[in-house]
Motif scaffolding. Structure first.
Motif, PDB file in Angstrom:
ATOM      1  N   MET A 108       0.570  -1.271  -0.183  1.00 12.89           N
ATOM      2  CA  MET A 108       0.057   0.238  -0.176  1.00 12.89           C
ATOM      3  C   MET A 108       1.418   1.444  -0.261  1.00 12.89           C
ATOM      4  O   MET A 108       1.748   1.461   1.592  1.00 12.89           O
ATOM      5  N   MET A 109       0.827   2.222  -1.224  1.00 15.44           N
ATOM      6  CA  MET A 109       1.809   3.741  -0.911  1.00 15.44           C
ATOM      7  C   MET A 109       0.941   4.640  -0.308  1.00 15.44           C
ATOM      8  O   MET A 109      -0.718   4.500  -0.198  1.00 15.44           O
ATOM      9  N   LEU A 110       1.601   4.922   0.676  1.00 14.81           N
ATOM     10  CA  LEU A 110       1.096   6.557   1.411  1.00 14.81           C
ATOM     11  C   LEU A 110       1.323   7.608   0.541  1.00 14.81           C
ATOM     12  O   LEU A 110       2.254   7.899   0.154  1.00 14.81           O
ATOM     13  N   GLU A 111       0.192   8.570  -0.251  1.00 18.78           N
ATOM     14  CA  GLU A 111      -0.184   9.705  -0.017  1.00 18.78           C
ATOM     15  C   GLU A 111       0.505  10.566   0.282  1.00 18.78           C
ATOM     16  O   GLU A 111       0.440  10.846   1.457  1.00 18.78           O
ATOM     17  N   VAL A 112       2.303  11.254  -0.020  1.00 22.43           N
ATOM     18  CA  VAL A 112       2.377  12.132   0.874  1.00 22.43           C
ATOM     19  C   VAL A 112       2.402  14.139   0.086  1.00 22.43           C
ATOM     20  O   VAL A 112       2.890  14.324  -0.837  1.00 22.43           O
ATOM     21  N   GLN A 113       1.806  14.376   0.639  1.00 18.20           N
ATOM     22  CA  GLN A 113       1.222  15.620   1.054  1.00 18.20           C
ATOM     23  C   GLN A 113       1.950  16.973   1.451  1.00 18.20           C
ATOM     24  O   GLN A 113       2.021  16.897   2.429  1.00 18.20           O
ATOM     25  N   VAL A 114       2.850  17.695   0.389  1.00 18.75           N
ATOM     26  CA  VAL A 114       3.131  18.589   0.660  1.00 18.75           C
ATOM     27  C   VAL A 114       2.399  19.744   1.428  1.00 18.75           C
ATOM     28  O   VAL A 114       1.910  20.460  -0.140  1.00 18.75           O
ATOM     29  N   MET A 115       2.802  20.559   2.195  1.00 14.37           N
ATOM     30  CA  MET A 115       1.722  22.376   2.311  1.00 14.37           C
ATOM     31  C   MET A 115       3.129  22.848   2.118  1.00 14.37           C
ATOM     32  O   MET A 115       4.363  23.287   2.337  1.00 14.37           O
ATOM     33  N   THR A 116       2.788  24.563   1.198  1.00 14.46           N
ATOM     34  CA  THR A 116       3.527  25.223   0.331  1.00 14.46           C
ATOM     35  C   THR A 116       2.303  26.304   1.205  1.00 14.46           C
ATOM     36  O   THR A 116       1.741  26.776   0.994  1.00 14.46           O
ATOM     37  N   THR A 117       3.584  27.572   2.158  1.00 20.58           N
ATOM     38  CA  THR A 117       3.250  28.423   2.725  1.00 20.58           C
ATOM     39  C   THR A 117       3.219  29.547   1.416  1.00 20.58           C
ATOM     40  O   THR A 117       4.029  30.065   1.050  1.00 20.58           O
ATOM     41  N   ILE A 118       1.892  30.503   1.532  1.00 19.85           N
ATOM     42  CA  ILE A 118       2.198  31.542   0.699  1.00 19.85           C
ATOM     43  C   ILE A 118       1.848  33.389   1.088  1.00 19.85           C
ATOM     44  O   ILE A 118       1.372  32.766   2.277  1.00 19.85           O
ATOM     45  N   TYR A 119       3.212  33.731   1.003  1.00 19.76           N
ATOM     46  CA  TYR A 119       2.987  34.746   1.850  1.00 19.76           C
ATOM     47  C   TYR A 119       2.951  35.657   1.752  1.00 19.76           C
ATOM     48  O   TYR A 119       2.950  35.878   0.430  1.00 19.76           O
ATOM     49  N   VAL A 120       1.687  36.461   2.151  1.00 17.52           N
ATOM     50  CA  VAL A 120       0.603  36.833   1.722  1.00 17.52           C
ATOM     51  C   VAL A 120       0.889  39.084   2.282  1.00 17.52           C
ATOM     52  O   VAL A 120       0.508  38.836   3.886  1.00 17.52           O
ATOM     53  N   ASN A 121       0.645  40.259   1.499  1.00 18.47           N
ATOM     54  CA  ASN A 121       0.925  41.180   2.238  1.00 18.47           C
ATOM     55  C   ASN A 121      -0.229  41.389   2.520  1.00 18.47           C
ATOM     56  O   ASN A 121      -1.157  42.097   1.728  1.00 18.47           O
ATOM     57  N   PRO A 122      -0.846  41.824   4.138  1.00 16.39           N
ATOM     58  CA  PRO A 122      -2.042  41.486   4.433  1.00 16.39           C
ATOM     59  C   PRO A 122      -2.769  43.676   4.145  1.00 16.39           C
ATOM     60  O   PRO A 122      -3.978  44.061   3.963  1.00 16.39           O
ATOM     61  N   ASP A 123      -1.375  44.692   3.690  1.00 15.37           N
ATOM     62  CA  ASP A 123      -1.908  45.666   3.733  1.00 15.37           C
ATOM     63  C   ASP A 123      -2.073  45.885   1.966  1.00 15.37           C
ATOM     64  O   ASP A 123      -2.801  47.141   2.187  1.00 15.37           O
ATOM     65  N   LYS A 124      -1.809  45.141   1.141  1.00 10.08           N
ATOM     66  CA  LYS A 124      -2.094  45.768   0.124  1.00 10.08           C
ATOM     67  C   LYS A 124      -3.708  44.493  -1.040  1.00 10.08           C
ATOM     68  O   LYS A 124      -3.110  42.741  -0.438  1.00 10.08           O
ATOM     69  N   LYS A 125      -4.761  44.725  -1.242  1.00 12.47           N
ATOM     70  CA  LYS A 125      -6.106  44.395  -0.406  1.00 12.47           C
ATOM     71  C   LYS A 125      -6.735  43.768  -1.920  1.00 12.47           C
ATOM     72  O   LYS A 125      -7.245  43.281  -2.242  1.00 12.47           O
ATOM     73  N   HIS A 126      -5.380  44.437  -3.002  1.00 16.98           N
ATOM     74  CA  HIS A 126      -6.029  43.237  -4.357  1.00 16.98           C
ATOM     75  C   HIS A 126      -4.662  42.499  -5.112  1.00 16.98           C
ATOM     76  O   HIS A 126      -4.187  41.939  -4.557  1.00 16.98           O
TER      77      HIS A 126
END
Length: 85
Positions: A1-19
């Protein structure tokens, strides 16, 4: 049985830029977050320069710590939103 490894990628967002803004990912690649008008309000579209990450749309403003799970041709990918200044 193969286990699926799921990698989480972080997206860095500037909260001051709304668009539109350039976002950086935890793997060193970059992408673009664009705000787009929809009938239900503003949605945010993420597209990435690296072809290893699928683009996706969220129907709400990005929230620090949220995880977005995206189905792609290569399987599921998870993206965590994190604030940057």
């Amino acid at each position: 049985m193969m286990l699926e490894v799921q990698v989480m990628t972080t997206i860095y967002v500037n909260p001051d830029k709304k668009h539109d803004q350039i976002v950086k990912l935890s793997d060193g690649s970059y992408g673009v977050m664009k705000a787009k008008k929809e009938m239900a309000g503003i949605a945010y579209q993420f597209n990435f320069i690296s072809h290893q990450h699928p683009g996706f749309v969220i129907s709400h403003a990005p929230v620090n710590g949220d995880v977005e799970n995206v189905d792609s041709i290569d399987g599921k990918q998870s993206f965590k939103i994190a604030w940057r200044s």
